[in-house]
Enzyme design. Structure first.
Site, PDB file in Angstrom:
ATOM      1  N   LYS A  85       9.173   9.035   5.195  1.00  0.00           N
ATOM      2  CA  LYS A  85       8.146   8.151   4.778  1.00  0.00           C
ATOM      3  C   LYS A  85       8.577   6.695   4.913  1.00  0.00           C
ATOM      4  O   LYS A  85       9.799   6.370   4.858  1.00  0.00           O
ATOM      5  CB  LYS A  85       8.231   8.622   3.184  1.00  0.00           C
ATOM      6  CG  LYS A  85       7.029   7.853   2.600  1.00  0.00           C
ATOM      7  CD  LYS A  85       7.231   8.445   1.144  1.00  0.00           C
ATOM      8  CE  LYS A  85       6.232   7.906   0.120  1.00  0.00           C
ATOM      9  NZ  LYS A  85       6.487   8.300  -1.341  1.00  0.00           N
TER      10      LYS A  85
HETATM   11  C1  E4P Z   1       3.478   7.829  -3.122  1.00  0.00           C
HETATM   12  O1  E4P Z   1       4.023   8.469  -2.413  1.00  0.00           O
HETATM   13  C2  E4P Z   1       4.380   7.095  -4.142  1.00  0.00           C
HETATM   14  O2  E4P Z   1       5.448   7.921  -4.356  1.00  0.00           O
HETATM   15  C3  E4P Z   1       3.821   6.900  -5.683  1.00  0.00           C
HETATM   16  O3  E4P Z   1       2.806   7.677  -5.595  1.00  0.00           O
HETATM   17  C4  E4P Z   1       3.675   5.441  -6.270  1.00  0.00           C
HETATM   18  O4  E4P Z   1       3.001   5.835  -7.499  1.00  0.00           O
HETATM   19  P1  E4P Z   1       3.436   4.578  -8.620  1.00  0.00           P
HETATM   20  O5  E4P Z   1       2.355   3.445  -8.208  1.00  0.00           O
HETATM   21  O6  E4P Z   1       2.727   5.091  -9.808  1.00  0.00           O
HETATM   22  O7  E4P Z   1       4.754   3.916  -8.554  1.00  0.00           O
END
Ligand code: E4P
Length: 219
Positions: A85
């Site tokens: 990622k």
């Molecule tokens: C996506 O891959 C992130 O891990 C996540 O969805 C972020 O979510 P948040 O905005 O609630 O922190």
């Protein structure tokens, strides 16, 4: 639309995986930071990956391309099926392009517009993660970004898979399913909320009560 769990909590991930409808997990540095600091990150990620047995996105924390590629190498030594990622920054796009050339799957994160997603896909991203909740937090229509992205993907037959991320409640989940996202990565709490319906609970209670009544009548 596939469902992933967006978490680094092993107990929650194991429970979600045991229900049989989860096909992946996404983590990020903030989710990992919520966990017990005495846990070894590599061991935790390996346990998470084994628990889900499907897609596991692990995020790099370097902000330069070489650092990202070094981290990707390290993560792939832990488990070769990992999806790397990578944040949507210029150095990240270069890393995505290099990893894509090597056939390594990437998930480009921190996307807030269809154009960012399009650029990430052209760099070779395997997955593009569009964030909803954080857009809603600042009064922007997040669902529009997902709808625009799906429309562009359909029009140009793009290969990268669209992950709807930063999901905060069941209505978000319903919205992204209706919009045509390929995957939604969902916090454990929202997965549990999405399963709940008072009529399901009441219906089961009444089925069990009627069954008991029938058994009593037969005895
Ligand atoms: C996506 O891959 C992130 O891990 C996540 O969805 C972020 O979510 P948040 O905005 O609630 O922190």
């Amino acid at each position: 639309m596939e469902l992933y769990v967006d978490s680094a909590n092993l107990a929650d991930i194991k429970h979600a995986a045991s229900l049989g409808f989860i096909s992946g997990v996404t983590t990020n540095p903030s989710l990992l930071a919520k966990e017990d600091p005495s846990l070894d990150i590599k061991d935790l990620l390996l346990d998470i990956h084994k628990s889900v047995g499907g897609h596991t996105s692990v995020e790099v924390i370097s902000t330069d391309t070489d650092g990202m590629l070094r981290e990707a190498d390290e993560i792939l030594k832990w488990f070769p099926e990992a999806t790397i990622k990578i944040p949507f920054i210029p150095a990240g796009l270069t890393a995505v392009s290099e990893l894509s050339r090597q056939g390594i799957p990437t998930n480009v994160t921190l996307l807030f517009t269809a154009l960012q997603a399009l650029i990430a896909a052209n760099a070779g991203a395997t997955y593009v993660s569009l964030f909803l909740g954080r857009l809603d937090d600042m009064g922007t229509d997040a669902m529009q970004a997902i709808e625009d992205t799906v429309e562009i993907w359909d029009m140009h037959d793009l290969e990268a898979l669209i992950i709807a991320a930063s999901i905060r409640h069941p209505i978000h989940l319903l919205g992204v399913a209706r919009a045509g996202a390929h995957i939604a990565t969902v916090p454990y709490k929202v997965l549990m909320q999405s399963m709940q319906h008072p009529l399901t609970d009441a219906g089961l209670a009444s089925f069990l009560k009627d069954h008991e009544k029938m058994m009593k009548a037969k005895s």
